[in-house]
Enzyme design. Structure first.
Site, PDB file in Angstrom:
ATOM      1  N   HIS A  84    -101.396 -95.328  -3.824  1.00  0.00           N
ATOM      2  CA  HIS A  84    -102.653 -95.198  -4.325  1.00  0.00           C
ATOM      3  C   HIS A  84    -103.654 -94.787  -3.262  1.00  0.00           C
ATOM      4  CE1 HIS A  84    -101.497 -97.858  -7.830  1.00  0.00           C
ATOM      5  NE2 HIS A  84    -100.819 -96.956  -7.979  1.00  0.00           N
ATOM      6  N   TRP A 141     -90.804 -99.776 -11.649  1.00  0.00           N
ATOM      7  CA  TRP A 141     -90.495-101.413 -11.871  1.00  0.00           C
ATOM      8  C   TRP A 141     -91.758-102.047 -12.795  1.00  0.00           C
ATOM      9  CZ3 TRP A 141     -94.438-104.728 -10.735  1.00  0.00           C
ATOM     10  CH2 TRP A 141     -95.246-104.656  -9.749  1.00  0.00           C
ATOM     11  N   GLU A 159    -107.835 -99.606  -1.634  1.00  0.00           N
ATOM     12  CA  GLU A 159    -106.510 -99.467  -1.874  1.00  0.00           C
ATOM     13  C   GLU A 159    -105.799 -99.977  -0.618  1.00  0.00           C
ATOM     14  OE1 GLU A 159    -104.916 -99.261  -4.600  1.00  0.00           O
ATOM     15  OE2 GLU A 159    -106.098 -98.342  -6.132  1.00  0.00           O
ATOM     16  N   GLU A 183    -107.017-108.349  -9.175  1.00  0.00           N
ATOM     17  CA  GLU A 183    -106.067-107.438  -9.889  1.00  0.00           C
ATOM     18  C   GLU A 183    -106.505-107.538 -11.377  1.00  0.00           C
ATOM     19  OE1 GLU A 183    -104.118-105.309  -8.728  1.00  0.00           O
ATOM     20  OE2 GLU A 183    -103.863-105.826  -6.777  1.00  0.00           O
ATOM     21  N   ASP A 217     -97.173-100.073  -4.206  1.00  0.00           N
ATOM     22  CA  ASP A 217     -98.009 -99.252  -4.974  1.00  0.00           C
ATOM     23  C   ASP A 217     -99.426 -98.804  -4.587  1.00  0.00           C
ATOM     24  OD1 ASP A 217     -95.988 -99.609  -6.977  1.00  0.00           O
ATOM     25  OD2 ASP A 217     -97.391-100.623  -8.406  1.00  0.00           O
ATOM     26  N   GLU A 218     -99.913-100.045  -3.761  1.00  0.00           N
ATOM     27  CA  GLU A 218    -101.178 -99.848  -3.195  1.00  0.00           C
ATOM     28  C   GLU A 218    -101.093 -98.638  -2.050  1.00  0.00           C
ATOM     29  OE1 GLU A 218    -103.265-101.340  -4.966  1.00  0.00           O
ATOM     30  OE2 GLU A 218    -102.606-103.436  -5.351  1.00  0.00           O
ATOM     31  N   THR A 224    -106.164-103.489  -0.133  1.00  0.00           N
ATOM     32  CA  THR A 224    -105.269-104.700  -1.019  1.00  0.00           C
ATOM     33  C   THR A 224    -103.876-104.361  -0.499  1.00  0.00           C
ATOM     34  OG1 THR A 224    -105.151-102.671  -2.623  1.00  0.00           O
ATOM     35  CG2 THR A 224    -106.690-104.560  -3.213  1.00  0.00           C
ATOM     36  N   HIS A 258     -99.865-105.323 -11.686  1.00  0.00           N
ATOM     37  CA  HIS A 258     -99.957-106.191 -10.350  1.00  0.00           C
ATOM     38  C   HIS A 258    -100.409-107.592 -10.965  1.00  0.00           C
ATOM     39  CE1 HIS A 258    -100.550-102.434  -7.789  1.00  0.00           C
ATOM     40  NE2 HIS A 258     -99.437-102.520  -8.261  1.00  0.00           N
ATOM     41  N   GLU A 313    -101.446 -99.975 -11.948  1.00  0.00           N
ATOM     42  CA  GLU A 313    -102.283-101.079 -11.357  1.00  0.00           C
ATOM     43  C   GLU A 313    -101.988-102.414 -12.423  1.00  0.00           C
ATOM     44  OE1 GLU A 313    -104.047-102.234  -8.847  1.00  0.00           O
ATOM     45  OE2 GLU A 313    -103.929-100.183  -7.913  1.00  0.00           O
TER      46      GLU A 313
END
Ligand SMILES: [Fe+2]
Ligand SMILES: [Fe+2]
Length: 325
Positions: A201, A33, A165, A76, A197-198, A168, A115, A112
């Site tokens: 990660h 995305w 991570e 971020e 995503d976090e 967040t 974000h 990242e």
């Protein structure tokens, strides 16, 4: 010297599996995305109506919420600090090793970067924010850097990133849930996408530590305990406003997050317990004396922190940030 070589050897060994690591934990750029998937499209006639709608929904969000969302966004946006700090870790070689750790670092950074990009555009369009004040804080934070005390140690660095991570993930997930509660489905979706995503990660960095424990358990245990002894400092701890002192508003940002329940002292302990559990700290054997001591310290830490956290009171008063009128 011996320790250094051992760490580089461990890192080189892990780097052999880099293709698998990248495939498992990162999403191909072609299908990932992008911020514009979730934002009004300025090339369309419907743009101004969509912005109006976005601004109307943004009005429902309370003051503390803006402080936290903006602070998260600035955190971020300080990504250059994080990328450069990983690039100098032992075993990461930006020049000579394009297919190992430098590749991971770049690919992680590239994910990242979306974000801050997404949150920045949302916050700008919301019309609720003094953008120049926010941008000034962002420039300060990147210029100030951070002091997370991981040195150039890969073991400490990956403990830090495993922890951070997940922190967040929690805070983006909760700002998403709160947005939904205030009727803002589109912001809620944005936060959820970032949170996902976090989590990937977090799992990646956690797996690095799992592998290091297999190769070098005693030193890894000591490094984990060392990181927890000096506390996991949030990457935005130098946050400041125009003409303010370095770190001057970090406490206010963190208080707002606690009041909202977006990230609390209890979350810090919960993350620690997840790491202790996932890395099988309590049952690990074959450790040297120093590592056994470290293991003991780590296993007692959640209870100690719980007792300390119970005593801390979060200020009830909202601080007036220059970011939000
Ligand atoms: Fe992020
Ligand atoms: Fe992250």
């Amino acid at each position: 010297m011996e320790k250094l070589n051992q760490r580089i050897e461990v890192m080189n060994h892990l780097a052999l599996g880099m293709d698998g690591i990248v495939d498992k934990y990162l999403i191909p750029i072609e299908t990932n995305w992008q911020p514009s998937d979730f934002l009004p499209d300025p090339s369309k006639d419907s743009f101004f109506d969509e912005v109006k709608e976005l601004q109307q929904a943004a009005r429902e969000l309370p003051y503390d919420y803006w402080a936290v969302l903006i602070g998260d966004m600035i955190t971020e946006e300080a990504l250059p600090t994080y990328e450069s700090s990983i690039m100098v870790v032992q075993g990461v070689d930006m020049i000579n090793e394009p297919h190992g750790w430098a590749r991971w670092t770049r690919a992680w950074t590239a994910e990242e970067n979306r974000h801050g990009d997404l949150l920045n555009k949302y916050i700008y369009l919301s019309g609720r924010v003094n953008m120049k004040a926010v941008e000034t804080s962002t420039q300060y934070l990147i210029a100030d850097g951070f002091d997370i005390k991981t040195d150039d140690d890969p073991y400490k660095t990956f403990v830090y990133t495993s922890f951070q991570e997940l922190a967040t993930n929690i805070s983006h997930r909760r700002t998403g849930a709160l947005a939904k509660k205030h009727g803002n489905a589109s912001l809620s979706k944005m936060c959820a996408m970032i949170a996902a995503d976090e989590m990937r990660h977090h799992k990646a960095y956690k797996s690095f530590i799992t592998s290091i424990f297999e190769l070098d358990p005693s030193d890894m245990m000591v490094a984990f305990a060392d990181m927890m002894k000096q506390k996991i400092v949030m990457p935005a701890h130098f946050l400041r406003e125009l003409n303010g002192e370095k770190g001057g508003i970090y406490g206010h940002f963190s208080d707002a997050a606690q009041r909202l329940g977006v990230y609390t002292g209890k979350d810090y302990i919960d993350i620690l317990e997840i790491l202790l559990n996932d890395w099988n700290i309590s049952t690990m054997t074959g450790l040297n004396g120093a590592a056994e001591k470290a293991q003991d310290y780590l296993m007692r830490l959640p209870d100690r922190l719980t007792r300390l956290t119970e005593r801390i009171k979060v200020p009830e008063l909202e601080y007036k940030f220059s970011w939000v009128d």
